[in-house]
Write a protein that holds these residues in place. Structure first.
Motif, PDB file in Angstrom:
ATOM      1  N   LEU A   1       0.830  -1.210   0.000  1.00  0.00           N
ATOM      2  CA  LEU A   1       0.000   0.000   0.000  1.00  0.00           C
ATOM      3  C   LEU A   1       0.860   1.254   0.000  1.00  0.00           C
ATOM      4  O   LEU A   1       0.504   2.268  -0.615  1.00  0.00           O
ATOM      5  N   THR A   2       2.003   1.198   0.694  1.00  0.00           N
ATOM      6  CA  THR A   2       2.914   2.334   0.706  1.00  0.00           C
ATOM      7  C   THR A   2       3.454   2.603  -0.693  1.00  0.00           C
ATOM      8  O   THR A   2       3.565   3.755  -1.122  1.00  0.00           O
ATOM      9  N   ARG A   3       3.797   1.541  -1.412  1.00  0.00           N
ATOM     10  CA  ARG A   3       4.271   1.699  -2.799  1.00  0.00           C
ATOM     11  C   ARG A   3       3.196   2.373  -3.647  1.00  0.00           C
ATOM     12  O   ARG A   3       3.500   3.252  -4.470  1.00  0.00           O
ATOM     13  N   LEU A   4       1.952   1.959  -3.445  1.00  0.00           N
ATOM     14  CA  LEU A   4       0.858   2.556  -4.200  1.00  0.00           C
ATOM     15  C   LEU A   4       0.741   4.047  -3.888  1.00  0.00           C
ATOM     16  O   LEU A   4       0.567   4.875  -4.787  1.00  0.00           O
ATOM     17  N   GLN A   5       0.824   4.403  -2.612  1.00  0.00           N
ATOM     18  CA  GLN A   5       0.729   5.806  -2.223  1.00  0.00           C
ATOM     19  C   GLN A   5       1.812   6.640  -2.904  1.00  0.00           C
ATOM     20  O   GLN A   5       1.560   7.767  -3.322  1.00  0.00           O
ATOM     21  N   ARG A   6       2.999   6.079  -2.994  1.00  0.00           N
ATOM     22  CA  ARG A   6       4.118   6.827  -3.564  1.00  0.00           C
ATOM     23  C   ARG A   6       4.039   6.963  -5.079  1.00  0.00           C
ATOM     24  O   ARG A   6       4.542   7.939  -5.643  1.00  0.00           O
ATOM     25  N   VAL A   7       3.415   5.981  -5.734  1.00  0.00           N
ATOM     26  CA  VAL A   7       3.357   6.023  -7.193  1.00  0.00           C
ATOM     27  C   VAL A   7       2.128   6.773  -7.702  1.00  0.00           C
ATOM     28  O   VAL A   7       2.103   7.218  -8.853  1.00  0.00           O
ATOM     29  N   ILE A   8       1.122   6.949  -6.876  1.00  0.00           N
ATOM     30  CA  ILE A   8      -0.111   7.609  -7.303  1.00  0.00           C
ATOM     31  C   ILE A   8       0.128   9.019  -7.847  1.00  0.00           C
ATOM     32  O   ILE A   8      -0.440   9.369  -8.895  1.00  0.00           O
ATOM     33  N   PRO A   9       0.940   9.869  -7.193  1.00  0.00           N
ATOM     34  CA  PRO A   9       1.170  11.199  -7.778  1.00  0.00           C
ATOM     35  C   PRO A   9       1.768  11.136  -9.176  1.00  0.00           C
ATOM     36  O   PRO A   9       1.440  11.966 -10.040  1.00  0.00           O
ATOM     37  N   GLN A  10       2.619  10.156  -9.426  1.00  0.00           N
ATOM     38  CA  GLN A  10       3.199   9.993 -10.763  1.00  0.00           C
ATOM     39  C   GLN A  10       2.144   9.528 -11.758  1.00  0.00           C
ATOM     40  O   GLN A  10       2.125   9.972 -12.908  1.00  0.00           O
ATOM     41  N   LEU A  11       1.273   8.643 -11.322  1.00  0.00           N
ATOM     42  CA  LEU A  11       0.185   8.179 -12.179  1.00  0.00           C
ATOM     43  C   LEU A  11      -0.795   9.314 -12.463  1.00  0.00           C
ATOM     44  O   LEU A  11      -1.353   9.412 -13.562  1.00  0.00           O
ATOM     45  N   GLN A  12      -0.998  10.159 -11.477  1.00  0.00           N
ATOM     46  CA  GLN A  12      -1.870  11.320 -11.665  1.00  0.00           C
ATOM     47  C   GLN A  12      -1.300  12.232 -12.743  1.00  0.00           C
ATOM     48  O   GLN A  12      -2.035  12.740 -13.599  1.00  0.00           O
ATOM     49  N   GLU A  13      -0.003  12.434 -12.713  1.00  0.00           N
ATOM     50  CA  GLU A  13       0.654  13.276 -13.723  1.00  0.00           C
ATOM     51  C   GLU A  13       0.623  12.613 -15.096  1.00  0.00           C
ATOM     52  O   GLU A  13       0.413  13.279 -16.114  1.00  0.00           O
ATOM     53  N   LEU A  14       0.823  11.299 -15.120  1.00  0.00           N
ATOM     54  CA  LEU A  14       0.810  10.566 -16.386  1.00  0.00           C
ATOM     55  C   LEU A  14      -0.569  10.619 -17.033  1.00  0.00           C
ATOM     56  O   LEU A  14      -0.695  10.776 -18.254  1.00  0.00           O
ATOM     57  N   ASN A  15      -1.611  10.461 -16.219  1.00  0.00           N
ATOM     58  CA  ASN A  15      -3.006  10.580 -16.664  1.00  0.00           C
ATOM     59  C   ASN A  15      -3.311   9.680 -17.860  1.00  0.00           C
ATOM     60  O   ASN A  15      -3.853  10.109 -18.867  1.00  0.00           O
ATOM     61  N   ASP A  16      -2.939   8.407 -17.727  1.00  0.00           N
ATOM     62  CA  ASP A  16      -3.246   7.409 -18.748  1.00  0.00           C
ATOM     63  C   ASP A  16      -4.532   6.694 -18.350  1.00  0.00           C
ATOM     64  O   ASP A  16      -4.592   6.048 -17.299  1.00  0.00           O
ATOM     65  N   GLY A  17      -5.567   6.783 -19.178  1.00  0.00           N
ATOM     66  CA  GLY A  17      -6.871   6.236 -18.830  1.00  0.00           C
ATOM     67  C   GLY A  17      -6.837   4.745 -18.546  1.00  0.00           C
ATOM     68  O   GLY A  17      -7.482   4.272 -17.605  1.00  0.00           O
ATOM     69  N   ASN A  18      -6.088   3.994 -19.346  1.00  0.00           N
ATOM     70  CA  ASN A  18      -6.019   2.548 -19.148  1.00  0.00           C
ATOM     71  C   ASN A  18      -5.316   2.189 -17.838  1.00  0.00           C
ATOM     72  O   ASN A  18      -5.759   1.290 -17.107  1.00  0.00           O
ATOM     73  N   ILE A  19      -4.209   2.877 -17.552  1.00  0.00           N
ATOM     74  CA  ILE A  19      -3.494   2.622 -16.299  1.00  0.00           C
ATOM     75  C   ILE A  19      -4.361   3.009 -15.113  1.00  0.00           C
ATOM     76  O   ILE A  19      -4.420   2.289 -14.110  1.00  0.00           O
ATOM     77  N   ASN A  20      -5.039   4.147 -15.204  1.00  0.00           N
ATOM     78  CA  ASN A  20      -5.938   4.567 -14.125  1.00  0.00           C
ATOM     79  C   ASN A  20      -6.978   3.484 -13.837  1.00  0.00           C
ATOM     80  O   ASN A  20      -7.242   3.132 -12.680  1.00  0.00           O
ATOM     81  N   HIS A  21      -7.547   2.957 -14.903  1.00  0.00           N
ATOM     82  CA  HIS A  21      -8.566   1.904 -14.773  1.00  0.00           C
ATOM     83  C   HIS A  21      -7.976   0.652 -14.113  1.00  0.00           C
ATOM     84  O   HIS A  21      -8.587   0.059 -13.215  1.00  0.00           O
ATOM     85  N   ASN A  22      -6.781   0.267 -14.531  1.00  0.00           N
ATOM     86  CA  ASN A  22      -6.152  -0.942 -13.999  1.00  0.00           C
ATOM     87  C   ASN A  22      -5.789  -0.802 -12.525  1.00  0.00           C
ATOM     88  O   ASN A  22      -5.927  -1.751 -11.743  1.00  0.00           O
TER      89      ASN A  22
END
Length: 212
Positions: free
Chosen positions: A119-140
């Protein structure tokens, strides 16, 4: 039905509705459905802090393995995001649940530690995913958190003590697979960053490496 179970039902229902909606609308629009339902559920669900009045772990979790919160300014930014805010909130719900169940000896220390680390890894990667803003990755990632991770831990909690001992390795294997998927997304982000870096360096080289 407990508030945690009700909250989980709302999350999963929102995810399924959003999944069906992808057949008719773009993915980024469909993601707003589970995000909206999650936000509504969070209004009514406020998890209690599990540390008060509970017995300590026989072997406390090391600080480096426990959940490390995001910086407050970054956390506030993510929390306001309609896509990632509910994910971040639900991660907090899962953390509270894991620690509470561990203190009640319903989960052993290894499972608690590895899940909190995930869960900690997820918390740390979420801001990067937010910046990436890839719809498929967001869904996954939504599916990973709301369906896969939750779907692995909750059935295990329903097992008897002996069944848990016999099947704990099965759960740990599932957590390892989820962690591998997170690693895949981290590597994808790093690859994108390397490409961006190379592109910028090439531009700098062309701009300033002028033959006089």
């Amino acid at each position: 039905m407990s508030r945690l179970k009700l909250f989980t039902v709302v999350i999963v229902a929102g995810y399924l509705i959003g999944l069906l909606a992808t057949l008719f609308v773009p993915v980024y629009v469909a993601l707003l459905i589970p995000a909206g339902l999650s936000s509504l559920a969070l209004i009514f669900y406020k998890p209690k802090h599990p540390m008060q009045g509970a017995k300590p772990f026989a072997e406390p979790i090391a600080p480096s393995q426990a959940s490390t919160p995001l910086p407050s300014d970054l956390k506030d930014t993510v929390a306001k995001d309609p896509v990632w805010g509910p994910v971040l909130e639900y991660i907090g719900v899962l953390e509270d649940m894991l620690i509470s169940e561990g203190q009640k000896d319903n989960l052993d220390n290894e499972i608690v530690e590895k899940t909190l680390s995930l869960l900690t890894r997820l918390q740390r990667v979420i801001p990067q995913l937010q910046e990436l803003n890839d719809g498929n990755i967001n869904h996954n990632i939504h599916r990973l958190v709301f369906k896969d991770l939750n779907g692995a831990v909750n059935p295990f909690l329903k097992l008897s003590g002996e069944a848990k001992r016999q099947n704990r390795r099965l759960l740990l294997t599932g957590l390892k697979d989820i962690n591998s998927k997170i690693s895949f997304y981290v590597e994808s982000i790093e690859h994108r960053d390397l490409i961006d870096l190379q592109t910028k360096i090439d531009l700098i080289h062309e701009r300033y490496n002028v033959q006089n």
